[in-house]
Design a protein around this motif. Sequence first.
Motif, PDB file in Angstrom:
ATOM      1  N   LEU A   7       0.256   4.025  -2.661  1.00 25.00           N
ATOM      2  CA  LEU A   7      -0.157   5.541  -2.393  1.00 25.00           C
ATOM      3  C   LEU A   7       0.558   6.366  -2.741  1.00 25.00           C
ATOM      4  O   LEU A   7       0.087   7.540  -3.183  1.00 25.00           O
ATOM      5  CB  LEU A   7      -0.378   5.342  -0.624  1.00 25.00           C
ATOM      6  CG  LEU A   7      -0.951   6.762  -0.140  1.00 25.00           C
ATOM      7  CD1 LEU A   7      -2.308   6.812  -0.348  1.00 25.00           C
ATOM      8  CD2 LEU A   7      -0.705   6.952   1.489  1.00 25.00           C
ATOM      9  N   TRP A  14       0.163   6.683  -6.407  1.00 20.49           N
ATOM     10  CA  TRP A  14      -1.109   7.297  -6.913  1.00 20.49           C
ATOM     11  C   TRP A  14      -1.160   8.696  -6.463  1.00 20.49           C
ATOM     12  O   TRP A  14      -1.979   9.575  -7.329  1.00 20.49           O
ATOM     13  CB  TRP A  14      -2.011   6.333  -5.845  1.00 20.49           C
ATOM     14  CG  TRP A  14      -3.502   7.003  -6.284  1.00 20.49           C
ATOM     15  CD1 TRP A  14      -4.603   6.790  -6.988  1.00 20.49           C
ATOM     16  CD2 TRP A  14      -4.254   7.798  -5.014  1.00 20.49           C
ATOM     17  NE1 TRP A  14      -5.624   7.436  -6.659  1.00 20.49           N
ATOM     18  CE2 TRP A  14      -5.608   7.887  -5.476  1.00 20.49           C
ATOM     19  CE3 TRP A  14      -3.979   8.211  -3.729  1.00 20.49           C
ATOM     20  CZ2 TRP A  14      -6.522   8.699  -4.979  1.00 20.49           C
ATOM     21  CZ3 TRP A  14      -4.731   8.982  -3.100  1.00 20.49           C
ATOM     22  CH2 TRP A  14      -6.037   9.225  -3.621  1.00 20.49           C
ATOM     23  N   TYR A  15      -0.690   9.197  -5.311  1.00 21.18           N
ATOM     24  CA  TYR A  15      -0.905  10.741  -4.997  1.00 21.18           C
ATOM     25  C   TYR A  15      -0.112  11.641  -5.769  1.00 21.18           C
ATOM     26  O   TYR A  15      -0.799  12.384  -6.299  1.00 21.18           O
ATOM     27  CB  TYR A  15      -0.303  10.703  -3.396  1.00 21.18           C
ATOM     28  CG  TYR A  15      -1.588  11.245  -2.599  1.00 21.18           C
ATOM     29  CD1 TYR A  15      -2.151  12.674  -3.032  1.00 21.18           C
ATOM     30  CD2 TYR A  15      -1.973  10.873  -1.591  1.00 21.18           C
ATOM     31  CE1 TYR A  15      -3.016  13.293  -2.316  1.00 21.18           C
ATOM     32  CE2 TYR A  15      -2.898  11.463  -0.518  1.00 21.18           C
ATOM     33  CZ  TYR A  15      -3.374  12.572  -1.157  1.00 21.18           C
ATOM     34  OH  TYR A  15      -4.482  13.192  -0.249  1.00 21.18           O
ATOM     35  N   PHE A  37       0.760  -1.193  -0.020  1.00 18.44           N
ATOM     36  CA  PHE A  37      -0.043   0.229  -0.051  1.00 18.44           C
ATOM     37  C   PHE A  37       0.995   1.141   0.115  1.00 18.44           C
ATOM     38  O   PHE A  37       0.499   2.137  -0.755  1.00 18.44           O
ATOM     39  CB  PHE A  37      -0.746   0.008   1.207  1.00 18.44           C
ATOM     40  CG  PHE A  37      -1.693   1.195   1.239  1.00 18.44           C
ATOM     41  CD1 PHE A  37      -2.892   1.542   0.152  1.00 18.44           C
ATOM     42  CD2 PHE A  37      -1.545   2.170   2.104  1.00 18.44           C
ATOM     43  CE1 PHE A  37      -3.553   2.542   0.353  1.00 18.44           C
ATOM     44  CE2 PHE A  37      -2.173   3.452   2.153  1.00 18.44           C
ATOM     45  CZ  PHE A  37      -3.290   3.637   1.362  1.00 18.44           C
ATOM     46  N   ARG A  88       6.590 -22.732  25.382  1.00 10.02           N
ATOM     47  CA  ARG A  88       5.000 -22.415  25.489  1.00 10.02           C
ATOM     48  C   ARG A  88       4.667 -21.075  25.511  1.00 10.02           C
ATOM     49  O   ARG A  88       5.440 -20.241  25.725  1.00 10.02           O
ATOM     50  CB  ARG A  88       4.816 -22.831  27.071  1.00 10.02           C
ATOM     51  CG  ARG A  88       4.754 -24.447  27.435  1.00 10.02           C
ATOM     52  CD  ARG A  88       3.644 -25.127  26.271  1.00 10.02           C
ATOM     53  NE  ARG A  88       3.815 -26.703  26.757  1.00 10.02           N
ATOM     54  CZ  ARG A  88       4.780 -27.036  25.798  1.00 10.02           C
ATOM     55  NH1 ARG A  88       5.235 -26.715  24.819  1.00 10.02           N
ATOM     56  NH2 ARG A  88       4.671 -28.521  26.008  1.00 10.02           N
ATOM     57  N   LEU A  89       3.653 -20.579  25.173  1.00  7.31           N
ATOM     58  CA  LEU A  89       3.090 -19.283  24.737  1.00  7.31           C
ATOM     59  C   LEU A  89       2.909 -18.692  25.930  1.00  7.31           C
ATOM     60  O   LEU A  89       3.346 -17.327  26.314  1.00  7.31           O
ATOM     61  CB  LEU A  89       1.805 -19.281  23.958  1.00  7.31           C
ATOM     62  CG  LEU A  89       1.833 -19.686  22.714  1.00  7.31           C
ATOM     63  CD1 LEU A  89       0.453 -19.649  21.967  1.00  7.31           C
ATOM     64  CD2 LEU A  89       2.955 -18.662  21.823  1.00  7.31           C
ATOM     65  N   ASN A  90       2.334 -19.138  27.119  1.00  7.12           N
ATOM     66  CA  ASN A  90       2.120 -18.500  28.316  1.00  7.12           C
ATOM     67  C   ASN A  90       2.102 -19.263  29.496  1.00  7.12           C
ATOM     68  O   ASN A  90       2.010 -20.744  29.389  1.00  7.12           O
ATOM     69  CB  ASN A  90       0.836 -17.740  28.203  1.00  7.12           C
ATOM     70  CG  ASN A  90      -0.415 -18.381  27.715  1.00  7.12           C
ATOM     71  OD1 ASN A  90      -0.365 -19.443  28.005  1.00  7.12           O
ATOM     72  ND2 ASN A  90      -1.076 -17.586  26.962  1.00  7.12           N
ATOM     73  N   ASP A 134       0.828  10.834  -8.720  1.00  6.27           N
ATOM     74  CA  ASP A 134       0.605  10.676 -10.111  1.00  6.27           C
ATOM     75  C   ASP A 134       1.369  11.318 -11.165  1.00  6.27           C
ATOM     76  O   ASP A 134       0.928  11.850 -12.304  1.00  6.27           O
ATOM     77  CB  ASP A 134      -1.097  11.207 -10.255  1.00  6.27           C
ATOM     78  CG  ASP A 134      -2.041  10.757 -11.254  1.00  6.27           C
ATOM     79  OD1 ASP A 134      -1.490   9.312 -11.699  1.00  6.27           O
ATOM     80  OD2 ASP A 134      -2.805  11.119 -11.628  1.00  6.27           O
ATOM     81  N   LYS A 146      -7.956  14.653  -7.250  1.00  4.57           N
ATOM     82  CA  LYS A 146      -8.584  13.381  -7.098  1.00  4.57           C
ATOM     83  C   LYS A 146     -10.046  13.455  -6.793  1.00  4.57           C
ATOM     84  O   LYS A 146     -10.450  14.419  -6.557  1.00  4.57           O
ATOM     85  CB  LYS A 146      -7.899  12.914  -5.708  1.00  4.57           C
ATOM     86  CG  LYS A 146      -6.372  12.646  -5.873  1.00  4.57           C
ATOM     87  CD  LYS A 146      -5.977  11.469  -6.762  1.00  4.57           C
ATOM     88  CE  LYS A 146      -4.330  11.208  -6.768  1.00  4.57           C
ATOM     89  NZ  LYS A 146      -3.634  11.799  -7.588  1.00  4.57           N
ATOM     90  N   LEU A 169       4.878 -16.085  34.623  1.00 11.02           N
ATOM     91  CA  LEU A 169       5.577 -17.447  34.565  1.00 11.02           C
ATOM     92  C   LEU A 169       4.884 -18.140  33.470  1.00 11.02           C
ATOM     93  O   LEU A 169       3.797 -18.304  33.189  1.00 11.02           O
ATOM     94  CB  LEU A 169       4.921 -18.283  36.065  1.00 11.02           C
ATOM     95  CG  LEU A 169       5.908 -17.606  37.237  1.00 11.02           C
ATOM     96  CD1 LEU A 169       5.443 -18.473  38.471  1.00 11.02           C
ATOM     97  CD2 LEU A 169       7.345 -18.010  37.269  1.00 11.02           C
ATOM     98  N   HIS A 170       5.884 -18.802  32.600  1.00 10.83           N
ATOM     99  CA  HIS A 170       5.295 -19.895  31.710  1.00 10.83           C
ATOM    100  C   HIS A 170       4.631 -20.978  32.258  1.00 10.83           C
ATOM    101  O   HIS A 170       5.140 -21.503  33.219  1.00 10.83           O
ATOM    102  CB  HIS A 170       6.506 -20.321  30.800  1.00 10.83           C
ATOM    103  CG  HIS A 170       6.779 -18.981  29.741  1.00 10.83           C
ATOM    104  ND1 HIS A 170       6.037 -18.661  28.792  1.00 10.83           N
ATOM    105  CD2 HIS A 170       7.948 -18.558  29.491  1.00 10.83           C
ATOM    106  CE1 HIS A 170       6.406 -17.789  27.969  1.00 10.83           C
ATOM    107  NE2 HIS A 170       8.026 -17.600  28.672  1.00 10.83           N
ATOM    108  N   GLY A 171       3.276 -21.289  31.608  1.00 10.95           N
ATOM    109  CA  GLY A 171       2.693 -22.370  32.049  1.00 10.95           C
ATOM    110  C   GLY A 171       1.836 -22.288  32.935  1.00 10.95           C
ATOM    111  O   GLY A 171       1.150 -23.149  33.297  1.00 10.95           O
ATOM    112  N   ASP A 201      -1.064 -20.139  32.897  1.00 14.14           N
ATOM    113  CA  ASP A 201      -2.240 -20.216  32.482  1.00 14.14           C
ATOM    114  C   ASP A 201      -2.944 -21.670  32.391  1.00 14.14           C
ATOM    115  O   ASP A 201      -4.088 -21.940  32.805  1.00 14.14           O
ATOM    116  CB  ASP A 201      -2.479 -19.758  31.016  1.00 14.14           C
ATOM    117  CG  ASP A 201      -2.054 -18.077  30.964  1.00 14.14           C
ATOM    118  OD1 ASP A 201      -1.500 -17.705  31.969  1.00 14.14           O
ATOM    119  OD2 ASP A 201      -2.624 -17.441  29.892  1.00 14.14           O
TER     120      ASP A 201
END
Lengths: 393, 407
Positions: free
Chosen positions: A263, A266-267, A259, A391-393, A269, B109, B61-63, B65
Motif C-alpha cells: 500500500l 503503491w500510494y 499489504f 482444553r480449549l474451554n 508511487d 490514482k 472453568l475449563h471442561g 462446556d
Amino acid sequence: MIDYTKKVLPANLSKVGWVLLGAGVLLGLLGFFIDYSRAVFAYLHGFIFLLSIGIGSLFLIALEYITGADWSVPIRRVMEFLASVLPFLIILVLPLLFNIDQIFHWSQEKAVAGDKILQHKSPYLNDSFFIIRTFAVFLIWSAFFYLLKKNSTKQDLNGDQSFTKKNIVLSALFIPLFAITITITAIDWTMSIEPHWFSTIFGVYFFSGTVVGSLAAITLVVVLLMEKGYLHPKMNNEHLYSLGALTFAFVNFWGYIAFSQYLLIWYADLPEENFWFLARWHGGWEYFSIALILVHFVVPYAALLSQSSKMNPKRLKFTAVWLLFAHLLDLYWLIMPSLLNHGHGYSFSWIDFVFPVAAAGFIIIIFKTMAAKNNLVPVNDPKLQRGLNFRLN
Amino acid sequence: MERLKKFFRFNALSGEPVPAERTKKLFGITALFDTPDQIIHAADKISGHYKDFDVNTPYPLHGMDKAMKLKPSKLGFITLVFGLSGTVFALLFMGWAMTLDYPMIIGGKPFFSLPAFIPITFEVTVLLATLSTVIGMLTFFFNYPENNHPLVDTPYLRSVSVDKFGICIYASDTHFDEGNVKNLLMELGGKNIELVYYPQKESYPIFEPKFLIFLAIVAVITSGGTYITLNKLMYLPPFDFMLWQEKTTVQSKSHFYSDQFGMRTPVEGTVARGFLPYMYSGLPQPAQTLVNPLLPDKENLELGEKKYFTFCSPCHGNYADGDSRLNQQFPNPPSLHTDRARNFSDGMIYHIITNGQNIMPSYASQITREERWAITNYIRVLQRAKNAKETDLEFARRHGSLYDKVD
C-alpha cells in the motif's frame, strides 16, 4: 515418566527422504550444466525455504518457553527435529557464497563502479562483510538450537526442572537476537538481490512468511504422526486447533504485512521504490502476484476460519500442504523476478522445482535421524502433563 | 445512608441483598458446591437428565462446556454475516462514492483504486463484526433489555459471585420434578438447596427515571468536557503549540526570503498550471491571428448567454443596447449595435473583455478564456438578431431554431 507406545518411525521413511534428496541433487547438478545462473537462483530458492522452516521452528520453540505455553509441549520435539536443519545451513550455504556475483548485482565490481547508489551502499553490501554476517547469523542460530535442544533432551533422562528454567533464559536471550538476525537474513539474502530497492518492513514480511511456512511444516508433521499414532495417545484435536489457530493468526499477519508494504509503495508511487512491484506486474509475473494473494492469504484464510476446520485432521493436513506450497510461491515471487526480468519476463524451467524437492528430502532424512536418537515426546518435561490435559474451554 | 444505598441499589456490593417480592411461580432450584471438580462432576451428571439448567461460577472453568454438553455457540454466525456485510457495504459504498457520486482524482490514482479502499473495508468489517457480536450477544442471548432475571437479588447469586460454584435447574425443563431435582442435587453433594420464584412485578430498572437522569448527567459531562477540551483547552498554552508555526501570511513580511517579501512571483519563464498568458495585453488591438476557437453551437451559446447576463448586462443592457439602469448615472455604457462594434473582429471583442477599454476594466480574472469566447459568440448572436435577414426568419420558421445555421 510418561510413556508412549510407538516410538520408532518406519524405516522406509528415510528411503523416501534419500530418493527425494538424491533425485533433487542429481537433477540440480544437471541444471547447473544446462542453465548455470538459473540453477544458482533455484538453489537459493530451495535454500531459503529450508532456512525458513528451520529458523521458524526454532523461533516457535523459544516462543513456547518464553510464554510458558503448555499446549505445544507434547509437540515440541517436532519443532526441535525440524529446527535441526539449522547447523547444516553453514555447509549448504557454501555453493551460494561461491556464486555471490551470480546472484547479487552489488557484488560485481563493474556494476558498482558505474553506480553511485551501490557505491554508497558498499560499506554494508560488500563480499567480505556479507560472508561474515551470514556465518555469524547461522552460528548464532546453530548455537541456540544446540543449547535448547541439549537441555530439552537431557531433561528426558532425569526430569530435572532446572533445564526448563535454563531454556527460558536462553529463549529470552534468543528472541531479540532472532529479531535482528532474521532481519539481517531477509535484507542480505532476499532484499539485496535487487540492491537499489529498499523497504523498511521487509524484515517483518520475511519473518511472517517464515513463521507461516514453519507452522505449516509443523502442522503437517504433527497430523501425520498423530494419524499413525506416534505421538502421545492423549493428544487430541484441541492441540490441532491451537496449531491451526496460530497458523491462522500468522496467515493474517502475513497478509497484513504484505499489504502494508504494497500500500505505501503503491500510494507514494516513487520510482525508487515502485520498480520492484512493477517488475512483479509485467512479463507473466502479474499472474504470480495475483496467485500469491489468493494462495497465501484468501484461500488459507477461508480454509482456517471455522473452528471445525482447525480441529479436523484431514482438512488441517490439506491446509498445511497448501501453505507449504504458498510459502514456496512467496519465496519464488521474492527471488526469481530479479533473475528472469533481465531477459523477457517469466519463462518456465524444470530447474525451479528441483531444489524444493531436495530440501523436502533433506528435512525428512534429518527428521528420521533425529527421531531415531530422541524421544518424539519430551517425556520428562514438567509441563507435559498440563500440555496433554490442555482444553480449549 | 441506608436510603441512599437503597436508592442506588448498592446493596449487592455492601450489604445483604434486598429480598425482592416474589410470586409463587417456581423459576428453578439452586444448589451450591464448594470446588470446581464438584461442580464439573455435578454438571456432567445433571446434563444427562435435564437440558434447561445453568451453572454460575466466580470464574470460567475449563471442561465446563463439555460437562454441560453445550453445543458450539451460534454467535459466530452473527459475527460472520455482519462482518461480511461490512466488507461488501464498505466496498460498494466507496466504489459508488468515488466513481459515480463524487469522482475525485487523488494522487493520480484511478477513481476505483482497490488498495486505497482496503484499510477502510477492513475497519468497517471489524467494526460491524464486533458491534454485531456485542449487540447480538446482549439481545439474542441475554434478552436485553430484560434485566430482572429471577436469580438477581438472591443469596445464591451473591454466593456464586464470591467463592461458591452454583447450579440452577430451571422449572421450564420438560422432565422437571421438584422432588427428583432436590434428590439429585442432594446426591451430588449440593448444599443450600433452595427454590427460586419469579419476582412479583416485572421491572426494567433500565427505564427508571433515576437511571435515565444518570445517563443524561453522563451525557452532559462527557459532551461538555469534550467541548471544553477541544474548543477552549486546546487554545491555552501549552496545548496551543500548533498555532505557532513558521509560516508567512499573505502580504506580510517574511524573514525567510532575502528580499523579505512573503508573496512570491513566479520563477522567470514559468506559468501557473492551467494559465495561459495573454500576449496582446496592453496593446490597442490584437493581431489578426487571434481567432475564435469556439463554434457557435447550442452549448457554447448557452454558456455565453449565462456569462453575458452575469458580467456584461449590468452595464451594456440585456440586449446590448447600452440601456441598463446605469444609464444617466454614469458615463453611458456604449451600445454594442453600433457599426463600429459590429465591424469588430471576434478577436477584438475578446481583446476588449480581456484587456478592458476606456473605463471598462479587464475581466480576465473573473471570466475564463473559454467563457470570454462564448460571450463573444453570444454578442454576435445579439448583433445578428437586431439586423436579421429575411432568410434567417424563414430558416427559423422552418426549423424552430437558428442554432443549426452556421454561416
